[in-house]
Each structure stands twice: as C-alpha cells, then as structure tokens.
Design a protein around this motif. Structure first.
Motif, PDB file in Angstrom:
ATOM      1  N   MET A   3      -7.346   1.117   9.288  1.00  0.00           N
ATOM      2  CA  MET A   3      -7.266   2.411   9.020  1.00  0.00           C
ATOM      3  C   MET A   3      -8.359   3.278   9.926  1.00  0.00           C
ATOM      4  O   MET A   3      -8.268   4.374   9.712  1.00  0.00           O
ATOM      5  CB  MET A   3      -7.421   2.868   7.526  1.00  0.00           C
ATOM      6  N   GLY A   4      -8.993   2.458  10.471  1.00  0.00           N
ATOM      7  CA  GLY A   4     -10.135   2.979  11.547  1.00  0.00           C
ATOM      8  C   GLY A   4     -11.594   3.251  10.897  1.00  0.00           C
ATOM      9  O   GLY A   4     -12.067   3.961  11.205  1.00  0.00           O
ATOM     10  N   PHE A   5     -11.903   2.579   9.805  1.00  0.00           N
ATOM     11  CA  PHE A   5     -13.050   2.674   9.293  1.00  0.00           C
ATOM     12  C   PHE A   5     -13.731   1.440   9.482  1.00  0.00           C
ATOM     13  O   PHE A   5     -13.307   0.294   9.407  1.00  0.00           O
ATOM     14  CB  PHE A   5     -12.818   2.930   7.682  1.00  0.00           C
ATOM     15  N   HIS A   6     -15.216   1.605   9.235  1.00  0.00           N
ATOM     16  CA  HIS A   6     -16.170   0.432   9.616  1.00  0.00           C
ATOM     17  C   HIS A   6     -16.866   0.485   8.010  1.00  0.00           C
ATOM     18  O   HIS A   6     -17.498   1.562   7.975  1.00  0.00           O
ATOM     19  CB  HIS A   6     -16.965   0.772  10.675  1.00  0.00           C
ATOM     20  N   VAL A   7     -16.900  -0.822   7.460  1.00  0.00           N
ATOM     21  CA  VAL A   7     -17.848  -1.042   6.121  1.00  0.00           C
ATOM     22  C   VAL A   7     -19.412  -0.914   6.896  1.00  0.00           C
ATOM     23  O   VAL A   7     -19.674  -1.731   7.470  1.00  0.00           O
ATOM     24  CB  VAL A   7     -17.442  -2.177   5.565  1.00  0.00           C
ATOM     25  N   THR A   8     -19.945  -0.117   5.890  1.00  0.00           N
ATOM     26  CA  THR A   8     -21.523  -0.041   6.131  1.00  0.00           C
ATOM     27  C   THR A   8     -22.313  -0.473   5.269  1.00  0.00           C
ATOM     28  O   THR A   8     -23.435  -0.712   5.375  1.00  0.00           O
ATOM     29  CB  THR A   8     -21.945   1.500   6.569  1.00  0.00           C
ATOM     30  N   GLY A   9     -21.544  -0.617   3.919  1.00  0.00           N
ATOM     31  CA  GLY A   9     -22.273  -1.031   2.703  1.00  0.00           C
ATOM     32  C   GLY A   9     -21.252  -1.715   1.880  1.00  0.00           C
ATOM     33  O   GLY A   9     -20.304  -1.206   1.582  1.00  0.00           O
ATOM     34  N   ASP A  10     -21.894  -2.855   1.436  1.00  0.00           N
ATOM     35  CA  ASP A  10     -20.869  -3.805   0.422  1.00  0.00           C
ATOM     36  C   ASP A  10     -21.437  -4.540  -0.538  1.00  0.00           C
ATOM     37  O   ASP A  10     -22.026  -5.336  -0.090  1.00  0.00           O
ATOM     38  CB  ASP A  10     -19.800  -4.327   1.319  1.00  0.00           C
ATOM     39  N   LYS A  11     -21.839  -3.965  -1.749  1.00  0.00           N
ATOM     40  CA  LYS A  11     -22.854  -4.602  -2.655  1.00  0.00           C
ATOM     41  C   LYS A  11     -22.327  -4.377  -3.955  1.00  0.00           C
ATOM     42  O   LYS A  11     -21.735  -3.284  -4.477  1.00  0.00           O
ATOM     43  CB  LYS A  11     -24.142  -4.071  -2.499  1.00  0.00           C
ATOM     44  N   ASP A  12     -22.141  -5.464  -4.814  1.00  0.00           N
ATOM     45  CA  ASP A  12     -21.690  -5.265  -6.145  1.00  0.00           C
ATOM     46  C   ASP A  12     -20.546  -4.791  -6.234  1.00  0.00           C
ATOM     47  O   ASP A  12     -19.436  -5.190  -5.697  1.00  0.00           O
ATOM     48  CB  ASP A  12     -22.834  -4.770  -7.101  1.00  0.00           C
ATOM     49  N   ASN A  13     -20.046  -3.699  -6.970  1.00  0.00           N
ATOM     50  CA  ASN A  13     -18.835  -3.069  -7.097  1.00  0.00           C
ATOM     51  C   ASN A  13     -18.753  -1.713  -6.224  1.00  0.00           C
ATOM     52  O   ASN A  13     -18.208  -0.584  -6.511  1.00  0.00           O
ATOM     53  CB  ASN A  13     -18.654  -2.464  -8.555  1.00  0.00           C
ATOM     54  N   ALA A  14     -19.635  -1.651  -5.194  1.00  0.00           N
ATOM     55  CA  ALA A  14     -19.575  -0.247  -4.154  1.00  0.00           C
ATOM     56  C   ALA A  14     -19.299  -0.720  -2.946  1.00  0.00           C
ATOM     57  O   ALA A  14     -19.923  -1.834  -2.336  1.00  0.00           O
ATOM     58  CB  ALA A  14     -20.735   0.288  -4.550  1.00  0.00           C
ATOM     59  N   LEU A  15     -18.706   0.099  -2.117  1.00  0.00           N
ATOM     60  CA  LEU A  15     -18.375   0.195  -0.497  1.00  0.00           C
ATOM     61  C   LEU A  15     -18.730   1.511  -0.022  1.00  0.00           C
ATOM     62  O   LEU A  15     -18.422   2.332  -0.444  1.00  0.00           O
ATOM     63  CB  LEU A  15     -17.061  -0.232  -0.410  1.00  0.00           C
ATOM     64  N   LEU A  16     -19.309   1.338   0.862  1.00  0.00           N
ATOM     65  CA  LEU A  16     -19.629   2.708   1.886  1.00  0.00           C
ATOM     66  C   LEU A  16     -18.787   2.282   3.132  1.00  0.00           C
ATOM     67  O   LEU A  16     -18.780   1.406   3.721  1.00  0.00           O
ATOM     68  CB  LEU A  16     -21.242   2.881   2.093  1.00  0.00           C
ATOM     69  N   GLN A  76      -5.287  10.873   7.690  1.00  0.00           N
ATOM     70  CA  GLN A  76      -3.933  10.403   8.242  1.00  0.00           C
ATOM     71  C   GLN A  76      -3.972   9.025   8.271  1.00  0.00           C
ATOM     72  O   GLN A  76      -4.965   8.248   8.926  1.00  0.00           O
ATOM     73  CB  GLN A  76      -3.373  10.956   9.448  1.00  0.00           C
ATOM     74  N   GLY A  77      -3.120   8.070   7.653  1.00  0.00           N
ATOM     75  CA  GLY A  77      -3.255   6.658   7.668  1.00  0.00           C
ATOM     76  C   GLY A  77      -4.000   6.218   6.422  1.00  0.00           C
ATOM     77  O   GLY A  77      -3.839   4.728   6.392  1.00  0.00           O
ATOM     78  N   PHE A  78      -4.623   6.871   5.721  1.00  0.00           N
ATOM     79  CA  PHE A  78      -5.703   6.210   4.805  1.00  0.00           C
ATOM     80  C   PHE A  78      -4.597   5.933   3.564  1.00  0.00           C
ATOM     81  O   PHE A  78      -4.016   6.477   2.841  1.00  0.00           O
ATOM     82  CB  PHE A  78      -6.589   6.961   4.161  1.00  0.00           C
ATOM     83  N   SER A  79      -4.768   4.527   3.021  1.00  0.00           N
ATOM     84  CA  SER A  79      -3.635   3.868   1.959  1.00  0.00           C
ATOM     85  C   SER A  79      -4.548   3.506   1.033  1.00  0.00           C
ATOM     86  O   SER A  79      -5.764   2.850   1.126  1.00  0.00           O
ATOM     87  CB  SER A  79      -2.836   2.906   2.705  1.00  0.00           C
ATOM     88  N   GLY A 119       0.647  -1.252  -0.083  1.00  0.00           N
ATOM     89  CA  GLY A 119       0.023   0.008   0.078  1.00  0.00           C
ATOM     90  C   GLY A 119       0.984   1.277  -0.028  1.00  0.00           C
ATOM     91  O   GLY A 119       2.123   1.114   0.293  1.00  0.00           O
ATOM     92  N   VAL A 120       0.289   2.289  -0.310  1.00  0.00           N
ATOM     93  CA  VAL A 120       0.806   3.708  -0.180  1.00  0.00           C
ATOM     94  C   VAL A 120      -0.229   4.729   0.384  1.00  0.00           C
ATOM     95  O   VAL A 120      -1.337   4.748   0.370  1.00  0.00           O
ATOM     96  CB  VAL A 120       1.309   3.875  -1.682  1.00  0.00           C
ATOM     97  N   LEU A 121       0.314   5.563   1.224  1.00  0.00           N
ATOM     98  CA  LEU A 121      -0.512   6.496   1.863  1.00  0.00           C
ATOM     99  C   LEU A 121      -1.111   7.588   0.825  1.00  0.00           C
ATOM    100  O   LEU A 121      -0.161   7.836   0.047  1.00  0.00           O
ATOM    101  CB  LEU A 121       0.015   7.137   3.042  1.00  0.00           C
ATOM    102  N   LEU A 122      -2.350   8.019   0.824  1.00  0.00           N
ATOM    103  CA  LEU A 122      -2.617   8.942   0.188  1.00  0.00           C
ATOM    104  C   LEU A 122      -1.772  10.307   0.381  1.00  0.00           C
ATOM    105  O   LEU A 122      -1.600  11.069  -0.613  1.00  0.00           O
ATOM    106  CB  LEU A 122      -4.269   9.377   0.212  1.00  0.00           C
ATOM    107  N   THR A 123      -1.569  10.328   1.353  1.00  0.00           N
ATOM    108  CA  THR A 123      -0.859  11.821   1.820  1.00  0.00           C
ATOM    109  C   THR A 123       0.678  11.719   1.047  1.00  0.00           C
ATOM    110  O   THR A 123       1.224  12.740   0.665  1.00  0.00           O
ATOM    111  CB  THR A 123      -0.547  11.895   3.239  1.00  0.00           C
ATOM    112  N   SER A 124       1.162  10.602   1.165  1.00  0.00           N
ATOM    113  CA  SER A 124       2.510  10.373   0.202  1.00  0.00           C
ATOM    114  C   SER A 124       2.258  10.644  -1.303  1.00  0.00           C
ATOM    115  O   SER A 124       3.401  10.846  -1.973  1.00  0.00           O
ATOM    116  CB  SER A 124       2.921   8.718   0.504  1.00  0.00           C
ATOM    117  N   LEU A 125       1.080  10.586  -1.870  1.00  0.00           N
ATOM    118  CA  LEU A 125       0.731  10.839  -3.065  1.00  0.00           C
ATOM    119  C   LEU A 125       0.553  12.441  -3.336  1.00  0.00           C
ATOM    120  O   LEU A 125      -0.092  12.763  -4.491  1.00  0.00           O
ATOM    121  CB  LEU A 125      -0.326  10.119  -3.784  1.00  0.00           C
TER     122      LEU A 125
END
Length: 138
Positions: free
Chosen positions: A98-111, A55-58, A42-48
C-alpha cells in the motif's frame, strides 16, 4: 468577390499547414480514474465510505467498524472485528504494497508512514483502532 474567396482559401490553407507542423500535446489522463483493487481478503477504506482515506488503503474484508472519523487530514476507525491480532497481521502483510513503511511494531501497536500519510494501529481487548493522518501544507 472571386478574389476575396481565393484569399480566404489561401489563408485557411496556410493556417492548416502551419497547424499541422506543430506538435500535438499528449492527452492527459486524470489521476482520479486510476482503479485500485484490494488484496484478496481485503476491502478498500474508500469502498466503505471514507472519502479522505489514502487511495489504495485496505483493511480485512470482515472488519466491523464501530466508530469513524473522516476528515480531510485525519481518518480514524475503531473495529470490533476481526480481533486485533488478525488486523495487525493483515496490516503487517499488506502495508508495504500500500506504499507504507512500518516504523514501529511492538506488542499490540504498529506505526507506519508513507510519503504523505502517517499511520498508527493499536489493539486492546476486543477493540482495535486505526488512525491515518495526512499533514496539510500551505
């Protein structure tokens, strides 16, 4: 003159004694100095160059960004690689760390959400997109 020198020394000694009796506050550590490393592959978005990414999202290290938005409350990236399935698999695996909770996961989409940020991912054909929104209070 000798008397005034003795008074000055006495005041300095008293100030020194009283100062040593007060507790010394603990040094504060700035939060900006926290070092975050992405997971393997992975690579951090902040590094890009995303200044407003959480912070910490990759994302996968082989990600190719074709378009981007980097605003104080909204970060969006459109990817031409890796394919949407690989990107979604990476996010499913690493969002919790990364500190996130998946609330939706269907077909080609994630929330997904964290305490401060709402996120969405969608893949269509050879392109996929990621959007991270931070609600500003105040």
């Amino acid at each position: 003159m000798k008397g005034s020198a003795v008074v000055v020394l006495a005041v300095v000694a008293l100030v020194g004694c009283s100062a040593s009796q007060q507790p010394t506050p603990a040094p504060s550590t700035p939060s900006a100095s926290v070092i975050v490393t992405p997971p393997t592959g992975g690579v951090l978005l902040t590094s890009l160059g995303f200044q407003h990414a959480p912070q910490g999202f990759s994302i996968p290290a082989n990600a190719q960004i074709t378009d981007r938005v980097d605003q104080s409350n909204q970060v969006t990236a459109v990817f031409s690689a890796p394919d949407g399935f690989e990107m979604a698999a990476y996010l499913r695996k690493h969002l919790p760390s990364m500190g996130f909770h998946v609330t939706g996961d269907k077909d080609n989409a994630l929330l997904f959400t964290s305490d401060t940020t709402q996120g969405a991912f969608y893949a269509e054909g050879s392109l996929s997109s990621l959007s991270l929104r931070r609600d500003q209070e105040g």
